[in-house]
Design a protein around this motif. Structure first.
Motif, PDB file in Angstrom:
ATOM      1  N   GLY A   1     -24.844 -37.997  32.550  1.00 58.64           N
ATOM      2  CA  GLY A   1     -24.395 -36.948  31.647  1.00 58.64           C
ATOM      3  C   GLY A   1     -23.159 -36.231  32.158  1.00 58.64           C
ATOM      4  N   THR A   2     -23.146 -35.933  33.457  1.00 59.78           N
ATOM      5  CA  THR A   2     -21.970 -35.283  34.043  1.00 59.78           C
ATOM      6  C   THR A   2     -20.751 -36.192  33.990  1.00 59.78           C
ATOM      7  OG1 THR A   2     -23.390 -34.011  35.545  1.00 59.78           O
ATOM      8  CG2 THR A   2     -21.060 -34.198  36.133  1.00 59.78           C
ATOM      9  N   ALA A   3     -20.961 -37.477  34.320  1.00 60.81           N
ATOM     10  CA  ALA A   3     -19.860 -38.438  34.278  1.00 60.81           C
ATOM     11  C   ALA A   3     -19.305 -38.583  32.868  1.00 60.81           C
ATOM     12  CB  ALA A   3     -20.332 -39.795  34.809  1.00 60.81           C
ATOM     13  N   SER A   4     -20.182 -38.572  31.872  1.00 62.39           N
ATOM     14  CA  SER A   4     -19.737 -38.664  30.474  1.00 62.39           C
ATOM     15  C   SER A   4     -18.866 -37.478  30.089  1.00 62.39           C
ATOM     16  CB  SER A   4     -20.946 -38.739  29.535  1.00 62.39           C
ATOM     17  OG  SER A   4     -21.716 -39.890  29.787  1.00 62.39           O
ATOM     18  N   SER A   5     -19.291 -36.281  30.490  1.00 59.73           N
ATOM     19  CA  SER A   5     -18.517 -35.074  30.156  1.00 59.73           C
ATOM     20  C   SER A   5     -17.125 -35.118  30.777  1.00 59.73           C
ATOM     21  CB  SER A   5     -19.265 -33.823  30.645  1.00 59.73           C
ATOM     22  OG  SER A   5     -20.522 -33.705  30.007  1.00 59.73           O
ATOM     23  N   LEU A   6     -17.051 -35.514  32.051  1.00 58.43           N
ATOM     24  CA  LEU A   6     -15.757 -35.595  32.723  1.00 58.43           C
ATOM     25  C   LEU A   6     -14.875 -36.666  32.092  1.00 58.43           C
ATOM     26  CD1 LEU A   6     -16.916 -35.258  36.445  1.00 58.43           C
ATOM     27  CD2 LEU A   6     -15.803 -33.523  35.031  1.00 58.43           C
ATOM     28  N   ALA A   7     -15.484 -37.806  31.735  1.00 53.20           N
ATOM     29  CA  ALA A   7     -14.716 -38.892  31.129  1.00 53.20           C
ATOM     30  C   ALA A   7     -14.150 -38.482  29.779  1.00 53.20           C
ATOM     31  CB  ALA A   7     -15.596 -40.136  30.980  1.00 53.20           C
TER      32      ALA A   7
ATOM     33  N   LEU B   1      -8.954 -48.260  29.174  1.00 47.72           N
ATOM     34  CA  LEU B   1     -10.065 -48.281  30.128  1.00 47.72           C
ATOM     35  C   LEU B   1     -10.895 -47.006  30.022  1.00 47.72           C
ATOM     36  CD1 LEU B   1     -11.498 -49.585  32.586  1.00 47.72           C
ATOM     37  CD2 LEU B   1      -9.847 -48.401  34.050  1.00 47.72           C
ATOM     38  N   VAL B   2     -10.214 -45.856  29.986  1.00 48.36           N
ATOM     39  CA  VAL B   2     -10.936 -44.585  29.870  1.00 48.36           C
ATOM     40  C   VAL B   2     -11.613 -44.478  28.513  1.00 48.36           C
ATOM     41  CG1 VAL B   2     -10.688 -42.074  29.882  1.00 48.36           C
ATOM     42  CG2 VAL B   2      -9.369 -43.463  31.484  1.00 48.36           C
ATOM     43  N   ASP B   3     -10.908 -44.914  27.458  1.00 51.80           N
ATOM     44  CA  ASP B   3     -11.429 -44.886  26.090  1.00 51.80           C
ATOM     45  C   ASP B   3     -12.754 -45.650  26.007  1.00 51.80           C
ATOM     46  OD1 ASP B   3     -11.913 -45.107  23.406  1.00 51.80           O
ATOM     47  OD2 ASP B   3      -9.919 -45.765  22.863  1.00 51.80           O
ATOM     48  N   ARG B   4     -12.714 -46.907  26.382  1.00 53.17           N
ATOM     49  CA  ARG B   4     -13.901 -47.750  26.243  1.00 53.17           C
ATOM     50  C   ARG B   4     -14.980 -47.391  27.251  1.00 53.17           C
ATOM     51  NH1 ARG B   4     -12.049 -53.676  24.088  1.00 53.17           N
ATOM     52  NH2 ARG B   4     -10.731 -52.873  22.414  1.00 53.17           N
ATOM     53  N   GLY B   5     -14.569 -47.042  28.461  1.00 54.09           N
ATOM     54  CA  GLY B   5     -15.555 -46.635  29.456  1.00 54.09           C
ATOM     55  C   GLY B   5     -16.306 -45.389  29.033  1.00 54.09           C
ATOM     56  N   THR B   6     -15.598 -44.446  28.406  1.00 58.00           N
ATOM     57  CA  THR B   6     -16.232 -43.215  27.930  1.00 58.00           C
ATOM     58  C   THR B   6     -17.266 -43.512  26.858  1.00 58.00           C
ATOM     59  OG1 THR B   6     -14.248 -41.920  28.413  1.00 58.00           O
ATOM     60  CG2 THR B   6     -15.810 -40.972  26.844  1.00 58.00           C
ATOM     61  N   ILE B   7     -16.912 -44.373  25.913  1.00 51.03           N
ATOM     62  CA  ILE B   7     -17.855 -44.731  24.840  1.00 51.03           C
ATOM     63  C   ILE B   7     -19.107 -45.378  25.417  1.00 51.03           C
ATOM     64  CG2 ILE B   7     -18.211 -46.149  22.786  1.00 51.03           C
ATOM     65  CD1 ILE B   7     -16.417 -43.713  22.392  1.00 51.03           C
ATOM     66  N   LEU B   8     -18.924 -46.307  26.346  1.00 49.55           N
ATOM     67  CA  LEU B   8     -20.075 -46.997  26.941  1.00 49.55           C
ATOM     68  C   LEU B   8     -20.965 -46.013  27.688  1.00 49.55           C
ATOM     69  CD1 LEU B   8     -18.382 -50.278  28.233  1.00 49.55           C
ATOM     70  CD2 LEU B   8     -19.758 -49.972  26.171  1.00 49.55           C
ATOM     71  N   LEU B   9     -20.362 -45.075  28.409  1.00 51.65           N
ATOM     72  CA  LEU B   9     -21.142 -44.061  29.117  1.00 51.65           C
ATOM     73  C   LEU B   9     -21.937 -43.187  28.146  1.00 51.65           C
ATOM     74  CD1 LEU B   9     -18.920 -42.630  32.015  1.00 51.65           C
ATOM     75  CD2 LEU B   9     -21.250 -43.509  32.209  1.00 51.65           C
ATOM     76  N   ILE B  10     -21.289 -42.768  27.059  1.00 52.23           N
ATOM     77  CA  ILE B  10     -21.968 -41.910  26.088  1.00 52.23           C
ATOM     78  C   ILE B  10     -23.130 -42.641  25.438  1.00 52.23           C
ATOM     79  CG2 ILE B  10     -21.700 -40.739  23.865  1.00 52.23           C
ATOM     80  CD1 ILE B  10     -18.872 -40.007  24.711  1.00 52.23           C
TER      81      ILE B  10
END
Length: 335
Positions: free
Chosen positions: A47-53, A214-223
């Motif tokens: 959850g924290t990683a998602s918010s930062l991303a 990378l940030v775009d897709r990584g953020t979606i996957l994390l969420i």
């Protein structure tokens, strides 16, 4: 044969253009979130990683976007006004109707997701790419998608707060107001900072497209992983059966078909030429997973994000397939 970087040549030929590898990655995260138990400590870290991303993603959005494009886009008021009306007026009205009719079939949580997806801004990359393939007004698509996402940072939270506060199974109440504040701090503030930095770093960010992607897709996957695993831990999937999924896909198809019809014939009513009608059709009918899901994650209570995210993910894949077919046939018709 040499493979181009980022090509889809690893997919069977018949599936190319129909299956997006990123969507497969999203589906993989869905399966992991449903099938793999994730400890509470790891869930908190996710959850924290998602918010930062998410904050980093919108900082990059702001840094990449030339401010002058927003002003230029406002000149064609019929096209841009039509796009904004389709995205933030027509879509929500249709979303309310479809969600109401689908509630007995899919349940209140999934129905709330159907309503929620209708409140999101338009896509950027996909709508521009499809407009180009269909030989529409690409400049108008770039401007329209840009304005939609900038306006969506403010308007989508307000629409969610206004239309979903009474949704069964959601219970925004105080969380909705706090969610708007979270959007302002986590999304709009980084975007504004990026805009301030844009004159100095904008060109470099635009050249390093891989970083934003990378940030775009990584953020979606994390969420997706965080939302679905959290929903699994709370047992929210127990009432979602095969027929509910079938009904959900059908509801998404009905919503998309209705918006496609309204934008195409609405473009004629506005007196737009064919190129700009194509732009209105393809940009006005698409909803952004990349911008929308972070906004939803910031607005809604954690216990409901998993169910609400499912219609958004399914609709994303459906609109890619349908709009891809429309773009190709439009291009063939003008050849």
């Amino acid at each position: 044969m040499t493979r181009r970087p980022g090509s889809r040549s690893w997919l069977p030929r018949r599936l190319r253009g129909w299956v997006d590898p990123f969507v497969l990655a999203i589906l993989a995260m869905l399966l992991v979130g449903v099938l793999v138990p994730i400890p509470d400590g790891v869930q908190a870290v996710l959850g924290t990683a998602s918010s930062l991303a998410v904050s980093l993603l919108f900082l990059l959005y702001g840094a990449r976007l030339p401010t002058r494009e927003v002003g230029r886009s406002l000149r064609d008021w019929r096209l841009q006004g039509g796009l904004l009306a389709a995205t933030f007026v027509v879509y929500p009205l249709l979303g309310v109707v479809v969600a109401f009719l689908a509630t007995p079939l899919v349940g209140p949580g999934i129905a709330a997701g159907l309503l929620c997806l209708s409140l999101l801004p338009s896509t950027v990359n996909s709508s521009i790419a499809f407009t180009s393939v269909a030989r529409g007004d690409v400049a108008g698509a770039i401007s329209g998608a840009t304005v939609s996402n900038v306006v969506g940072l403010v308007l989508t939270p307000l629409l969610v707060l206004g239309l979903m506060s009474g949704s069964a199974g959601i219970g925004l109440d105080g969380a909705g107001v706090g969610g708007v504040q979270t959007v302002l701090l986590r999304l709009l503030l980084p975007f504004a900072v990026g805009q301030l930095l844009q004159p100095w770093v904008g060109e470099r960010v635009r050249r390093t497209r891989w970083l934003t992607q990378l940030v775009d897709r990584g953020t979606i996957l994390l969420i997706v992983l965080t939302a679905v695993s959290g929903a699994t831990a709370q047992g929210v999937w127990s009432g979602l059966g095969v027929w509910s999924v079938v009904a959900l896909v059908g509801a998404c198809a009905v919503l998309l078909a209705a918006v496609l019809a309204v934008t195409w014939w609405g473009g004629r009513a506005l007196g737009l030429d064919r190129e700009r009608r194509i732009t209105l059709l393809l940009c006005g009918s698409m909803k952004s997973l990349a911008t929308g899901l972070p906004i939803v994650a910031a607005l809604l209570p954690a216990a409901t994000i998993g169910l609400v995210a499912v219609p958004i993910v399914i609709y994303h894949q459906l609109q890619l397939v349908v709009c891809s077919i429309i773009a190709r046939r439009s291009a063939a018709g003008q050849a």
